[in-house]
Structure formats: structure tokens, C-alpha cells
Enzyme design. Sequence first.
Site, short mmCIF file in Angstrom:
data_model
loop_
_atom_site.label_atom_id
_atom_site.label_comp_id
_atom_site.label_asym_id
_atom_site.label_seq_id
_atom_site.Cartn_x
_atom_site.Cartn_y
_atom_site.Cartn_z
N ASP A 1 39.30 48.68 39.02
CA ASP A 1 40.14 48.36 37.87
C ASP A 1 39.49 47.23 37.07
O ASP A 1 40.15 46.51 36.34
CB ASP A 1 41.54 47.94 38.36
CG ASP A 1 42.56 47.90 37.23
OD1 ASP A 1 42.46 48.71 36.29
OD2 ASP A 1 43.47 47.05 37.29
N GLY B 1 45.19 41.99 43.68
CA GLY B 1 45.37 42.67 44.95
C GLY B 1 46.32 43.85 44.99
O GLY B 1 46.52 44.45 46.04
N LYS C 1 38.31 52.31 35.90
CA LYS C 1 38.79 52.05 34.53
C LYS C 1 37.61 51.91 33.58
O LYS C 1 36.59 51.31 33.93
CB LYS C 1 39.62 50.78 34.49
CG LYS C 1 40.10 50.40 33.09
CD LYS C 1 41.24 49.42 33.13
CE LYS C 1 40.82 48.03 33.54
NZ LYS C 1 41.96 47.11 33.59
#
Length: 212
Positions: free
Chosen positions: A113, A49, A153
Site C-alpha cells: 500500500d 499496520g 497500490k
Amino acid sequence: MRKEQDYYFKKAKKDNYPARSVYKLQEAQEKYRFIRSGKRVLDLGCHPGSWSLYAASVLGAKGVVVGVDLQKTTLAAQKGDAEIHLLCYDVYADELAATIQKKWPGFHVLLSDMAPRTTGSRYADHQHSLRLCRRVLELSRSLLHPGGSMYIKVFQGEDFPEFLKECKPLFADVKVVKPESSRRESREVFVLGRRYRPPAGRRGKGKRKPVT
């Protein structure tokens, strides 16, 4: 543990973030300012988070963050930050885009991510990472507003240049970012796409206005 790892780990604890990864987003945001106050952000692979919390702080009270992850995530936005909505979902689920669209008309920023579970094979990990990134690109066609941004990413490898080629027709500006907070030995980099240009067949979908 290397010095830089220890520094960012301790800094995250001090700043009340669940993970040090927050600074990989913060560095890019402070340089490129692609998250704007009052907008909507979709955070794919949001657990635990940190990125959602940081995005909420940038967006302010009028903004919205929607986080999606296979793991159940519990977060409490700070007073004055954007509201955070958390969905426990597989990003590959066919119904994901439609489920999100029922409540939110679209997003100004897509964050990811996400990383695959590593196998020990550099090639396999690279390919699994690219598969996740291509799923983000696929979702952007349904969920990202024209003019919006994407920050994701990806593990570098032999097919990374090909992935960049896939991004460039969709964004007016594509950059490869290696944050200082990323471990030096890591093959991870982040691709930042700005000023999203939907494919011709989808520009009229939802009658969305370009981001200003």
C-alpha cells in the site's frame, strides 16, 4: 469530509484497525480470495499496520505476516491470528531481500500500500509511485513463490499502461481493482497479479514448489 470517508474512518475505529485503508485490502480479498489460510504474506510499507493485522486474521494461527516499513510499527496480533514480524527497513535497501530470506524461505502473497510523498505535481507523483511498484516487482523475483499473488497500490497516469505490460509476463492473471473504500477523487488503483510465473532464469532458485 465526504460521507464515504467518514463512514470508513469510523468503521476502522470500530473494527480496531489503525487506518481506513484496511478495507481496500478486505474488499479485494473477499472477491478474489488470494490470501489463504496458513500461508506467508509480505506487507511492504506496512505502517500503521492495518493490512498486516487483516492479513493475519485471514491466515490464521499457522500463517506468518512480515511487515516492512521505514517507520517503526508496533502491532499485537489477536489470539488465533498469524504471527506478525515487523522490520524497520527501507524497501530500496540492497540487502533487504537477503535479510528476509535468511529467516523466511519465501512468500505466497506480496502486498504493498506504499505511496510516495505527494509533491503537487501529478506527473511526478505518478512516476514516484511507479518506481515503488517496480521495486515490488523486483523483490517478487526473489521473494514470491511460483503461483503466488501480488496486490499493490499505484497512482494512475500516462505510464500506467506500460507498468501493466511489465506485470503481465510475470502473472497468469492481472486485474486493475478500484475498491469502493478508495476515495472517488483519488487516482490510486490496485493491481492484483495472480499465479506468479518467475522469469526463466530464476525458476530453480530456492527449489520452491508452486503454490497450491
